[in-house]
Design a protein around this motif. Structure first.
Motif, mmCIF file in Angstrom:
data_model
loop_
_atom_site.group_PDB
_atom_site.id
_atom_site.type_symbol
_atom_site.label_atom_id
_atom_site.label_comp_id
_atom_site.label_asym_id
_atom_site.label_seq_id
_atom_site.Cartn_x
_atom_site.Cartn_y
_atom_site.Cartn_z
ATOM 1 N N CYS A 19 0.862 -1.180 0.000
ATOM 2 C CA CYS A 19 0.000 0.000 0.000
ATOM 3 C C CYS A 19 0.897 1.229 0.000
ATOM 4 C CB CYS A 19 -0.930 0.013 1.218
ATOM 5 S SG CYS A 19 -0.086 0.310 2.789
ATOM 6 N N ILE A 20 0.317 2.355 -0.308
ATOM 7 C CA ILE A 20 1.053 3.618 -0.234
ATOM 8 C C ILE A 20 0.690 4.243 1.100
ATOM 9 C CG2 ILE A 20 1.379 5.902 -1.239
ATOM 10 C CD1 ILE A 20 0.828 4.617 -3.977
ATOM 11 N N LYS A 21 1.621 4.099 2.052
ATOM 12 C CA LYS A 21 1.380 4.558 3.416
ATOM 13 C C LYS A 21 1.475 6.074 3.513
ATOM 14 C CE LYS A 21 3.175 0.400 5.598
ATOM 15 N NZ LYS A 21 4.178 -0.164 6.522
ATOM 16 N N VAL A 22 0.552 6.600 4.310
ATOM 17 C CA VAL A 22 0.564 8.014 4.652
ATOM 18 C C VAL A 22 1.057 8.172 6.091
ATOM 19 C CG1 VAL A 22 -0.907 10.029 5.030
ATOM 20 C CG2 VAL A 22 -1.270 8.588 3.026
ATOM 21 N N GLU A 24 1.686 5.675 9.965
ATOM 22 C CA GLU A 24 1.563 4.417 10.689
ATOM 23 C C GLU A 24 2.109 4.596 12.091
ATOM 24 O OE1 GLU A 24 2.399 -0.360 10.110
ATOM 25 O OE2 GLU A 24 3.679 1.051 9.023
ATOM 26 N N LEU A 29 -3.037 2.527 10.816
ATOM 27 C CA LEU A 29 -2.396 2.671 9.513
ATOM 28 C C LEU A 29 -3.289 3.544 8.639
ATOM 29 C CD1 LEU A 29 -0.214 1.850 7.407
ATOM 30 C CD2 LEU A 29 -1.680 -0.114 6.847
ATOM 31 N N PHE A 31 -3.473 4.986 4.600
ATOM 32 C CA PHE A 31 -2.896 4.746 3.279
ATOM 33 C C PHE A 31 -3.848 5.233 2.199
ATOM 34 C CE2 PHE A 31 -5.059 0.982 4.801
ATOM 35 C CZ PHE A 31 -5.802 0.522 3.727
ATOM 36 N N THR A 42 -7.971 9.049 1.256
ATOM 37 C CA THR A 42 -7.136 8.319 2.202
ATOM 38 C C THR A 42 -8.006 7.437 3.094
ATOM 39 O OG1 THR A 42 -5.597 10.191 2.198
ATOM 40 C CG2 THR A 42 -5.382 8.622 4.013
ATOM 41 N N GLU A 127 1.015 8.180 -5.122
ATOM 42 C CA GLU A 127 2.230 8.538 -4.380
ATOM 43 C C GLU A 127 2.375 10.055 -4.287
ATOM 44 O OE1 GLU A 127 5.072 8.432 -1.927
ATOM 45 O OE2 GLU A 127 4.377 6.483 -2.591
ATOM 46 N N ALA A 130 0.020 11.158 -1.628
ATOM 47 C CA ALA A 130 0.507 10.714 -0.319
ATOM 48 C C ALA A 130 1.630 11.619 0.173
ATOM 49 C CB ALA A 130 0.988 9.265 -0.399
ATOM 50 N N ARG A 134 1.647 13.497 3.656
ATOM 51 C CA ARG A 134 2.728 13.236 4.622
ATOM 52 C C ARG A 134 3.416 14.536 5.031
ATOM 53 N NH1 ARG A 134 5.018 9.569 0.732
ATOM 54 N NH2 ARG A 134 3.751 7.713 0.785
#
Length: 137
Positions: A19-22, A24, A29, A31, A42, A127, A130, A134
């Motif tokens: 997954c494309i994490k934002v 954690e 989590l 993403f 999101t 991405e 994200a 972020r």
């Protein structure tokens, strides 16, 4: 309802599906939704096994909403949105398609959004969104 440990979010939590994490932490989590209803869509999930809000512990619910608020602020700022749509579909009859409690955060209005889970997005676009979110955390 019994928790299905083979649902897609459980697999993401175990690292079996990327997954494309934002964001954690040890309990949460966040993403990018791979079929976003809007750019910047999101998802925020607890690491606790729970199908619906009713199945989540009180402590898990408190932590989840705290992180949903934090991520929603970052989505709003990072995507330069005037507002945020926040929703949680609780149970199959309500339209929940993944049997793991999760919140959707969309920049802007749901009225302008695409249909739920209808159009996949490309990884580069996800991405890019994200990264903006972020940076706002």
């Amino acid at each position: 309802m019994t928790y299905d440990s083979n649902n897609i979010f459980a697999k993401i939590l175990r690292g079996e599906i990327p997954c494309i994490k934002v964001y954690e932490d040890d309990q949460t989590l966040a993403f990018m939704d791979i079929m976003p209803q809007a750019t910047g869509h999101t998802l925020v999930i607890p690491k606790e096994e729970a199908v619906t809000l009713h199945d989540l512990s009180d402590q898990g619910a408190a932590n989840l909403i705290k992180q949903v608020k934090r991520i929603a602020n970052a989505v709003k700022e990072g995507m330069q949105a005037d507002g945020i749509t926040l929703f949680q579909l609780n149970g199959e009859a309500a339209g929940q398609t993944v049997p793991h409690i999760h919140f959707h955060i969309l920049p802007g209005s749901i009225l302008a959004a695409r249909a739920h889970a209808s159009t996949p997005s490309d990884q580069a676009s996800l991405e890019a969104s994200a990264e903006k979110i972020r940076a706002a955390l």
